[in-house]
Write a protein that holds these residues in place. Structure first.
Motif, mmCIF file in Angstrom:
data_model
loop_
_atom_site.group_PDB
_atom_site.id
_atom_site.type_symbol
_atom_site.label_atom_id
_atom_site.label_comp_id
_atom_site.label_asym_id
_atom_site.label_seq_id
_atom_site.Cartn_x
_atom_site.Cartn_y
_atom_site.Cartn_z
ATOM 1 N N ALA A 46 -14.071 -2.067 -15.873
ATOM 2 C CA ALA A 46 -12.976 -1.107 -15.962
ATOM 3 C C ALA A 46 -12.700 -0.738 -17.417
ATOM 4 O O ALA A 46 -12.357 0.400 -17.733
ATOM 5 C CB ALA A 46 -11.715 -1.662 -15.306
ATOM 6 N N VAL A 71 -11.777 4.948 -12.800
ATOM 7 C CA VAL A 71 -11.112 3.709 -12.391
ATOM 8 C C VAL A 71 -9.962 4.055 -11.459
ATOM 9 O O VAL A 71 -9.755 3.438 -10.416
ATOM 10 C CB VAL A 71 -10.568 2.935 -13.619
ATOM 11 N N THR A 87 -6.611 1.580 -18.858
ATOM 12 C CA THR A 87 -7.900 1.020 -19.295
ATOM 13 C C THR A 87 -7.736 0.218 -20.571
ATOM 14 O O THR A 87 -8.411 -0.788 -20.767
ATOM 15 C CB THR A 87 -8.958 2.106 -19.534
#
Lengths: 303, 312
Positions: free
Chosen positions: A44, A52, A268
């Protein structure tokens, strides 16, 4: 199994065959359960945030990019935290080891009269403690709140680890060595430094690793004793970024799409920050794992 | 009188002799002892704060005694029942889930004949144990996120509604327990794996000759052999029932799930450090410690009676 030969002499029953198959399948399933969440964090952090978000990233990274890492490198607080944590880990572990050895060695000497009494004095603290506020007030009265020293002084020695080292000194180093050294004119300190410690390297390594891991992962001490931003360790900074969702840049004057992109990037960024926090551990884990395991065994047989 | 004096004299003579002989050992241990007196025993004296009305100017010593006032206040507090229930259900739930699972895991792993698979499973299962609580809790919050969390993404894929897991009190305990099982099951099993390695293989051979299946061998050979280890650990775990890890609950807690996540230790922190109600917080902390000691001692006594195994 120690002896696989005798296992093979007998024909496996039908039930045992099924058991073996189910067992292997179970282990493979568990392997996935244990490793996938960790793997997901890695992929990820390397993927396009929108992929994602859409749930397309499950096995391999999609839309490979390092934005999250760039963003993280630009964030100064992480580096301050990193520096502090390294400092606390090194100084704290050294202090821990010195205290542990200085306490464990006398308690392991049979001719040291008060050893029984003192051992109880130390062990009592494992079961009974003053609790949060009384400890806090002591630290406050000594002027240690909001200082770097607080991070290494609280928990300067773990009685449990001290007992492990003590029983190693007691059971694994032959008494004759001490007698011989004393006959040769060495005193207790010289014997400890030149003979006993070199022989105790394995247990010192195990205990040292546990202490170091404790410092690296320590969040509680900072929560209680440190307010000053520049003294906060990595774990504390991480909590601000990861759980409290501290906004890194103002997002007010951006368009809705931009905001969405920022929010996704922020998600992220969290993955990459987790990686940064675990990286030192991840790198050394395969090599030191067996020492931690050894530590459990040593603890289990403590007398 | 003379005799007593002589005895006293010999006591001091003995002390001097001991000090002369072992002065290095004393020199080593005195700083450590001083540390423990200052940072462990002085706070232990500080628990008297629970029976006093703390006044910063007068200090702990000078503050006036108020008896059991703060304990009464805690026992009659509106959230007393909630705190106790949450503390004990969280830890009992965790114990019931994690304790048998780590034993079963060790038993199953012991029968894996494929060495590389066994080694890999062991190594991978220990890894989560080394994550810090902050990292674990961030992983939980990320995975459980309402919009971007992987759990909800997967739920959406099979057509289920998204759930804001961490905002729902009914989910809190399960999240706490199962993330804990994931993190510690492998590491907890180490001790059983090493105990199982010590089981005499002749017993297994005898069982095989008698036609025992592997499951029967687990039940009748392995389990009885590692019973002392299991009981020792169970006593320790029961003794720690009132000790729910503060960090993890604190990190996963938010205003929405608080009805399920408020436990004694987080309340001690809130009352003590956030509201600066020192005496009340100390009283609650002391109450918690006392429960711990009672649990440990009674678990030990119970096990001694039932199985002849005990910790002390």
């Amino acid at each position: 199994m120690k002896n696989n030969l005798s296992e093979k002499k007998f024909k496996r029953s039908y039930g045992d065959k099924i058991f073996d198959i189910v067992n292997v399948l179970l282990m493979v399933a568990l392997l996935i359960v244990f490793i996938w969440p960790l793997w997901f964090v890695v992929i990820a952090s390397l993927s396009d945030p929108s992929q994602v978000y859409l749930g397309n990233v499950l096995v391999l990274p999609k839309g490979f990019r390092l934005d999250a890492y760039k963003e993280m490198f630009a964030y100064e607080r992480i580096w301050i935290g990193y520096g502090n944590t390294v400092l606390y880990t090194v100084v704290g572990t050294l202090l821990n080891l010195i205290m542990t050895i200085c306490c464990a060695y006398p308690l392991s000497r049979k001719n040291f009269k008060p050893r029984k009494v003192l051992q109880w004095v130390f062990m009592f603290t494992m079961y009974f403690s003053g609790g949060l506020i009384p400890s806090y007030l002591v630290m406050k009265n000594l002027g240690l709140v909001n200082t770097r020293a607080a991070m290494v002084i609280t928990g300067a020695m773990s009685v449990y680890n001290m007992l492990i080292v003590r029983s190693y000194f007691l059971n694994s180093i032959p008494e004759e060595l001490n007698e011989a050294s004393i006959l040769d004119g060495a005193n207790e300190a010289q014997y400890l430094i030149k003979v006993a410690l070199p022989l105790s390297k394995p247990v010192i390594a195990v205990v040292g690793l546990y202490y170091a891991l404790g410092h690296w992962n320590d969040f509680y001490t900072a929560l209680i004793y440190i307010n000053e931003r520049n003294y906060q360790p990595l774990q504390y900074v991480l909590r601000e970024i990861l759980i409290l969702s501290e906004t890194i840049e103002s997002i007010m004057q951006l368009s809705p799409e931009e905001i969405m992109r920022k929010l996704q990037l922020q998600q992220t960024l969290k993955y990459s920050t987790i990686i940064a926090a675990c990286l030192p551990m991840l790198c050394v884990y395969p090599f030191i794992q067996k020492y931690f395991v050894k530590g459990v065994m040593v603890g289990a047989v403590k007398g | 009188m003379k005799k007593c004096f002589a005895k006293n004299n010999s006591f001091f003579a003995g002390l001097r002799k001991e000090l002369q002989r072992n002065w290095i050992l004393y020199l080593m241990i005195v700083p450590v002892l001083a540390y423990f007196i200052i940072f462990s025993y002085v706070p232990m004296y500080g628990v008297t704060l629970a029976f006093k009305k703390y006044n910063a100017k007068l200090g702990i010593l000078g503050s006036p005694w108020v008896g059991l006032k703060y304990f009464q206040r805690f026992f009659t507090a509106y959230n007393f029942k909630q705190l106790i229930t949450n503390t004990f259900t969280i830890s009992a739930y965790y114990l019931l889930a994690s304790f048998p699972l780590s034993i079963i895991f060790a038993l199953c792993l012991n029968y894996v004949t494929n060495k590389p698979l066994k080694k890999t499973v062991q190594m991978v299962s220990y890894a989560p144990h080394f994550l810090s609580t902050v990292v674990l809790c961030s992983m939980v919050t990320l995975f459980m996120h309402k919009d971007t969390g992987i759990f909800n993404t997967l739920r959406n894929l099979v057509g289920l509604e998204s759930v804001q897991f961490l905002a729902k009190p009914e989910w809190f305990k399960s999240i706490y327990v199962w993330s804990g099982v994931w993190q510690h099951m492998g590491f907890d099993s180490i001790i059983y794996i090493s105990a199982l390695a010590g089981v005499d293989y002749q017993m297994h051979e005898a069982a095989i000759i008698d036609g025992a299946t592997k499951i029967q061998r687990m039940r009748y050979v392995d389990l009885p052999s590692i019973k002392p280890t299991i009981i020792m650990l169970l006593i320790l775990k029961i003794g720690g029932l009132a000790n729910v890890g503060f960090e993890k609950v604190f990190l996963l807690q938010n205003d929405l799930n608080k009805s399920a996540s408020a436990i004694i230790s987080t309340y001690t922190y809130e009352v003590g450090l956030l509201d600066s109600d020192y005496s009340y917080s100390t009283a609650i902390g002391l109450f918690n410690t006392i429960i711990n000691i009672i649990l440990l001692v009674s678990a030990n006594a119970f096990c001694k009676k039932v199985t002849d195994e005990s910790l002390f």
